[in-house]
Design a protein around this motif. Structure first.
Motif, PDB file in Angstrom:
ATOM      1  N   CYS A   1      29.712 -13.664  34.070  1.00 51.19           N
ATOM      2  CA  CYS A   1      28.339 -13.762  34.585  1.00 51.19           C
ATOM      3  C   CYS A   1      27.667 -15.053  34.126  1.00 51.19           C
ATOM      4  CB  CYS A   1      27.531 -12.525  34.209  1.00 51.19           C
ATOM      5  SG  CYS A   1      27.662 -12.023  32.488  1.00 51.19           S
TER       6      CYS A   1
ATOM      7  N   ILE B   1      24.983 -14.877  31.018  1.00 58.50           N
ATOM      8  CA  ILE B   1      24.240 -13.667  30.655  1.00 58.50           C
ATOM      9  C   ILE B   1      25.063 -13.023  29.548  1.00 58.50           C
ATOM     10  CG2 ILE B   1      23.340 -11.455  31.443  1.00 58.50           C
ATOM     11  CD1 ILE B   1      23.311 -12.733  34.307  1.00 58.50           C
TER      12      ILE B   1
ATOM     13  N   THR C   1      19.634  -2.672  26.222  1.00 60.19           N
ATOM     14  CA  THR C   1      19.642  -3.837  27.112  1.00 60.19           C
ATOM     15  C   THR C   1      18.828  -3.506  28.356  1.00 60.19           C
ATOM     16  OG1 THR C   1      21.830  -4.470  26.321  1.00 60.19           O
ATOM     17  CG2 THR C   1      21.098  -5.441  28.405  1.00 60.19           C
TER      18      THR C   1
ATOM     19  N   GLN D   1      17.413  -4.648  34.150  1.00 63.55           N
ATOM     20  CA  GLN D   1      17.406  -5.830  35.014  1.00 63.55           C
ATOM     21  C   GLN D   1      18.472  -6.828  34.571  1.00 63.55           C
ATOM     22  OE1 GLN D   1      14.890  -4.268  33.211  1.00 63.55           O
ATOM     23  NE2 GLN D   1      13.250  -5.746  33.282  1.00 63.55           N
ATOM     24  N   THR D   2      18.696  -6.923  33.269  1.00 66.72           N
ATOM     25  CA  THR D   2      19.718  -7.836  32.751  1.00 66.72           C
ATOM     26  C   THR D   2      21.105  -7.368  33.162  1.00 66.72           C
ATOM     27  OG1 THR D   2      18.319  -8.415  30.863  1.00 66.72           O
ATOM     28  CG2 THR D   2      20.694  -8.856  30.636  1.00 66.72           C
TER      29      THR D   2
ATOM     30  N   HIS E   1      21.511  -7.946  36.912  1.00 69.07           N
ATOM     31  CA  HIS E   1      21.688  -9.372  37.182  1.00 69.07           C
ATOM     32  C   HIS E   1      23.109  -9.827  36.828  1.00 69.07           C
ATOM     33  CE1 HIS E   1      20.576 -13.448  37.973  1.00 69.07           C
ATOM     34  NE2 HIS E   1      20.629 -13.829  36.707  1.00 69.07           N
ATOM     35  N   ALA E   2      23.651  -9.325  35.736  1.00 67.99           N
ATOM     36  CA  ALA E   2      25.021  -9.680  35.344  1.00 67.99           C
ATOM     37  C   ALA E   2      26.015  -9.240  36.414  1.00 67.99           C
ATOM     38  CB  ALA E   2      25.374  -9.055  33.994  1.00 67.99           C
TER      39      ALA E   2
END
Length: 153
Positions: free
Chosen positions: A41, A48, A56, A59-60, A63-64
């Motif tokens: 990622c 990321i 965690t 959203q993270t 996104h990854a």
């Protein structure tokens, strides 16, 4: 609507095709099947980073997964053209998990959803999600994709 138009309509952009960071090729095609090397990622010059934990932000994690899937699509596009992908067959996600983390499958869901959103039913695939002790550059997720290539492509 073409697949590239669908990607744009979904609000995504295919990244510049990543180049290998070692002695391997980005994709190997054999007997009508494309095997995409693991895509970490990476975003721009960064990554990321993991490990992922229960704290965690979702959203993270999302996104990854999206980042890995879009990088894999970029590699496939360069190798054979997205319009020549018949279907996604298999996805394997390697998740850099923190101590006690067990929700590896949830981390790969974002990547799977990208493939389903882009290819529709032909994007549904078999899948594995594996927890690992680390990934290149400390990435949170690395994704391998196997796709069927249309005959005569």
């Amino acid at each position: 609507m073409s697949l590239r138009e669908r990607i744009t309509a979904l609000g995504w952009v295919l990244p510049e095709t990543p180049s290998p960071k070692g002695d391997y090729v980005p994709v190997t095609i054999h007997a009508g099947v494309a095997y995409v090397s693991g895509q970490v990622c990476r975003v721009g010059e960064g990554v990321i980073s993991g490990p992922v934990t229960d704290q965690t932000p979702p959203q993270t994690v999302l996104h990854a997964g999206q980042t890995c899937a879009l990088r894999a699509l970029s590699v496939l596009d360069q190798a054979v053209g997205l319009e020549n992908i018949e279907r996604i067959l298999f996805v394997r996600g390697f998740v850099y998990g923190g101590e006690g983390f067990q929700n590896f499958s949830k981390v790969v869901d974002g990547a799977s959803q990208v493939l389903i959103d882009v290819f529709g039913e032909c994007g549904r695939h078999a899948r594995s999600a594996v927890g690992v002790a680390g990934l290149p550059s400390g990435g949170l997720l690395e994704l391998e994709v196997v796709a069927a290539v249309k005959p005569n492509a």
